[in-house]
Design an enzyme around this catalytic site. Sequence first.
Site, mmCIF file in Angstrom:
data_model
loop_
_atom_site.group_PDB
_atom_site.id
_atom_site.type_symbol
_atom_site.label_atom_id
_atom_site.label_comp_id
_atom_site.label_asym_id
_atom_site.label_seq_id
_atom_site.Cartn_x
_atom_site.Cartn_y
_atom_site.Cartn_z
ATOM 1 N N VAL A 143 133.642 50.307 41.609
ATOM 2 C CA VAL A 143 134.237 50.556 40.299
ATOM 3 C C VAL A 143 133.185 50.458 39.194
ATOM 4 O O VAL A 143 133.101 51.333 38.323
ATOM 5 C CB VAL A 143 135.401 49.566 40.052
ATOM 6 C CG1 VAL A 143 135.868 49.610 38.609
ATOM 7 C CG2 VAL A 143 136.562 49.886 40.986
ATOM 8 N N CYS A 150 141.664 48.262 48.716
ATOM 9 C CA CYS A 150 142.721 48.075 47.707
ATOM 10 C C CYS A 150 144.116 47.871 48.284
ATOM 11 O O CYS A 150 144.719 46.819 48.068
ATOM 12 C CB CYS A 150 142.728 49.257 46.746
ATOM 13 S SG CYS A 150 141.268 49.267 45.694
ATOM 14 N N ALA A 181 151.307 61.172 58.090
ATOM 15 C CA ALA A 181 151.395 60.120 59.112
ATOM 16 C C ALA A 181 150.020 59.896 59.722
ATOM 17 O O ALA A 181 149.203 60.814 59.811
ATOM 18 C CB ALA A 181 152.383 60.551 60.185
ATOM 19 N N GLY A 182 149.754 58.673 60.122
ATOM 20 C CA GLY A 182 148.451 58.371 60.707
ATOM 21 C C GLY A 182 148.411 56.962 61.251
ATOM 22 O O GLY A 182 149.440 56.372 61.586
ATOM 23 N N ARG A 240 135.829 48.473 54.303
ATOM 24 C CA ARG A 240 136.659 47.280 54.117
ATOM 25 C C ARG A 240 138.083 47.562 54.612
ATOM 26 O O ARG A 240 138.706 48.536 54.224
ATOM 27 C CB ARG A 240 136.663 46.866 52.636
ATOM 28 C CG ARG A 240 135.303 46.338 52.194
ATOM 29 C CD ARG A 240 135.281 45.998 50.721
ATOM 30 N NE ARG A 240 135.162 47.164 49.881
ATOM 31 C CZ ARG A 240 135.029 47.123 48.550
ATOM 32 N NH1 ARG A 240 135.006 45.972 47.918
ATOM 33 N NH2 ARG A 240 134.912 48.236 47.845
ATOM 34 N N ASN A 300 149.869 50.646 43.489
ATOM 35 C CA ASN A 300 149.305 50.552 44.836
ATOM 36 C C ASN A 300 150.365 50.207 45.874
ATOM 37 O O ASN A 300 150.323 50.692 47.000
ATOM 38 C CB ASN A 300 148.152 49.549 44.865
ATOM 39 C CG ASN A 300 146.839 50.216 44.457
ATOM 40 O OD1 ASN A 300 146.830 51.403 44.161
ATOM 41 N ND2 ASN A 300 145.758 49.466 44.447
ATOM 42 N N LYS A 310 120.514 45.139 45.029
ATOM 43 C CA LYS A 310 121.246 46.351 44.616
ATOM 44 C C LYS A 310 120.549 46.997 43.419
ATOM 45 O O LYS A 310 120.426 48.221 43.342
ATOM 46 C CB LYS A 310 122.693 45.996 44.219
ATOM 47 C CG LYS A 310 123.602 45.733 45.398
ATOM 48 C CD LYS A 310 125.067 45.725 44.985
ATOM 49 C CE LYS A 310 125.929 45.354 46.170
ATOM 50 N NZ LYS A 310 127.354 45.266 45.878
ATOM 51 N N ARG A 366 140.037 56.965 42.959
ATOM 52 C CA ARG A 366 140.084 57.016 44.429
ATOM 53 C C ARG A 366 138.665 57.154 44.929
ATOM 54 O O ARG A 366 137.943 58.046 44.464
ATOM 55 C CB ARG A 366 140.887 58.236 44.911
ATOM 56 C CG ARG A 366 142.333 58.245 44.530
ATOM 57 C CD ARG A 366 142.919 59.640 44.692
ATOM 58 N NE ARG A 366 142.221 60.623 43.864
ATOM 59 C CZ ARG A 366 142.303 61.939 43.990
ATOM 60 N NH1 ARG A 366 143.047 62.464 44.933
ATOM 61 N NH2 ARG A 366 141.647 62.758 43.187
HETATM 62 P P1 NAD Z 1 132.792 45.512 44.921
HETATM 63 O O1 NAD Z 1 132.881 44.301 45.752
HETATM 64 O O2 NAD Z 1 132.259 46.792 45.480
HETATM 65 O O3 NAD Z 1 131.949 45.205 43.596
HETATM 66 C C1 NAD Z 1 131.876 43.966 42.967
HETATM 67 C C2 NAD Z 1 130.432 43.751 42.520
HETATM 68 O O4 NAD Z 1 130.364 42.603 41.676
HETATM 69 C C3 NAD Z 1 129.468 43.476 43.692
HETATM 70 O O5 NAD Z 1 128.367 44.352 43.612
HETATM 71 C C4 NAD Z 1 129.063 42.027 43.479
HETATM 72 O O6 NAD Z 1 127.751 41.739 43.953
HETATM 73 C C5 NAD Z 1 129.157 41.919 41.962
HETATM 74 N N1 NAD Z 1 129.254 40.551 41.481
HETATM 75 C C6 NAD Z 1 129.926 39.501 42.023
HETATM 76 N N2 NAD Z 1 129.750 38.394 41.273
HETATM 77 C C7 NAD Z 1 128.965 38.757 40.222
HETATM 78 C C8 NAD Z 1 128.423 38.056 39.112
HETATM 79 N N3 NAD Z 1 128.647 36.766 38.943
HETATM 80 N N4 NAD Z 1 127.651 38.745 38.253
HETATM 81 C C9 NAD Z 1 127.405 40.056 38.413
HETATM 82 N N5 NAD Z 1 127.872 40.769 39.464
HETATM 83 C C10 NAD Z 1 128.641 40.123 40.350
HETATM 84 O O7 NAD Z 1 134.274 45.767 44.381
HETATM 85 P P2 NAD Z 1 134.922 47.149 43.887
HETATM 86 O O8 NAD Z 1 135.390 47.941 45.059
HETATM 87 O O9 NAD Z 1 134.037 47.790 42.876
HETATM 88 O O10 NAD Z 1 136.234 46.596 43.173
HETATM 89 C C11 NAD Z 1 136.161 45.857 41.979
HETATM 90 C C12 NAD Z 1 137.572 45.605 41.485
HETATM 91 O O11 NAD Z 1 138.218 46.848 41.151
HETATM 92 C C13 NAD Z 1 138.492 44.930 42.496
HETATM 93 O O12 NAD Z 1 139.378 44.083 41.815
HETATM 94 C C14 NAD Z 1 139.259 46.081 43.117
HETATM 95 O O13 NAD Z 1 140.516 45.703 43.614
HETATM 96 C C15 NAD Z 1 139.409 47.005 41.916
HETATM 97 N N6 NAD Z 1 139.541 48.428 42.258
HETATM 98 C C16 NAD Z 1 138.767 48.971 43.236
HETATM 99 C C17 NAD Z 1 138.892 50.317 43.519
HETATM 100 C C18 NAD Z 1 138.070 50.949 44.620
HETATM 101 O O14 NAD Z 1 138.386 52.070 44.995
HETATM 102 N N7 NAD Z 1 137.040 50.310 45.147
HETATM 103 C C19 NAD Z 1 139.781 51.130 42.794
HETATM 104 C C20 NAD Z 1 140.518 50.533 41.779
HETATM 105 C C21 NAD Z 1 140.396 49.189 41.518
#
Ligand code: NAD
Length: 436
Positions: A11, A263, A255-256, A330, A211, A35, A154
Amino acid sequence: MKLSIIGAGYVGLVAAACFTEVGNEVICVEKDQSKIDSIYAGNIPIYEPGLDELIDKGIKSNKLRFTNNLEEAVKFSDVIFLCLGTPQEDSGKADLSQVEEVSSKIAELITDYKLIVEKSTVPVGTHQLIKKNIERYSKRSVDFDVASNPEFLREGFALQDFMHPVRIVVGAESERAKELFKELYKPFTDGGNLLLITDPTTSELIKYACNSFLATKISFINLIAELCDKVGADVTQVAEAMGLDSRIGKEFLRAGIGYGGSCLPKDVSAFIKIYESNDLDNGFLKEIHKTNERSKKRFVEKIEEVLWINKNKKIAILGLAFKPNTDDIREAPSIDVVKKLSERGARLSLYDPKAMSSFKKLFPENNNLKYCEDVYSAVSDADALVIVTDWQEFKDIDLKILKSKMKLPIILDARNLFDPTTIKSLGFEYYSIGRP
Ligand code: NAD
């Protein structure tokens, strides 16, 4: 505007790149230095189509920077987006430790007004906890707002979804915060038409409601598929007929093997817990979750049913990512499949266009588990092929070559990629989901 994005995950990276693209200045803070190094070396740590070009463009324009220095970002920005992970705890609740840690640190660094935005998916009421935390940890009386702005992108279509959203939900209290959001999202929302402003509690709830509803559609059609398998009906035709009704809609009715990813599973679990913490029982969602678990189990059992003995059988597995066009594994159903088949002593050859390096960390190569360079080397001499993710590359397989490479022409397809009549006419023994 001057923005900071905390967390360079799926995100955070997309938000940082897209906000830069429309003219903002952005600092993205990531605690994992590897990273940041990787991004500056031109290797974006995740696979998302088009993201590498956009980040490269942002960095070259000097409008986008990456750092592990939170202080620099807080001082620089007017708006701070929390894009931190909120993974599932063992209890099923969302783990908010990253959000708590960062908000405490931000509190110590604020000197002038900041709008702090929850972009992570967080339980209903979290904005109040963040607010209290900031007040608790700040050394002086500070002026700030905490708002909710859930993300609906997405994976695999993230840039398109961010740049051209169907709606943007914002939960804000003060007029100042609302005005900042209106300004910030103007380029994305057709002059504001798609911006839905609510209070923060409602906004937090909207994300879980969305969701959970998507998970419901998937589990619903998988439930129909279970019956189709028993009675010889065709779930794809049921889904098509249902989807033509605009009150139902055709999306998420395929279906799958069940839903996975970072998420839906965790958000359904967290939503169940949110009900419980409000003395309510969401038995409905518990069934959705159970149906999903059963969909995965049923498919893995089918492999044993079809192949009889799995021990020492060479089984090719195509698709490890939880869905196509991402490297995200994940909660991917492939994990259940690989784990179970390994326990049964099968020899596995795995292939995925993008997710193999992350999968290798979970399942390192060994005598009975090999990673392959492409589809055809994976299926070579295989007793069966199992398709777990619906990558386009798999839909485009040359079935004649496939058959010539395999020891036995057996396909178990968890994504209904092929037409059963056509594929059976080519001499394959073909098993899919909810289709005769
Ligand atoms: P992610 O785990 O890929 O990213 C989180 C990032 O934060 C990691 O790179 C981590 O190293 C970093 N981080 C952790 N602690 C930190 C700190 N103290 N300082 C700086 N960086 C730090 O997670 P994501 O998939 O990007 O999801 C983030 C949020 O958004 C979640 O709550 C998720 O549910 C929500 N979300 C995700 C998606 C998706 O498709 N991935 C879609 C909508 C919402």
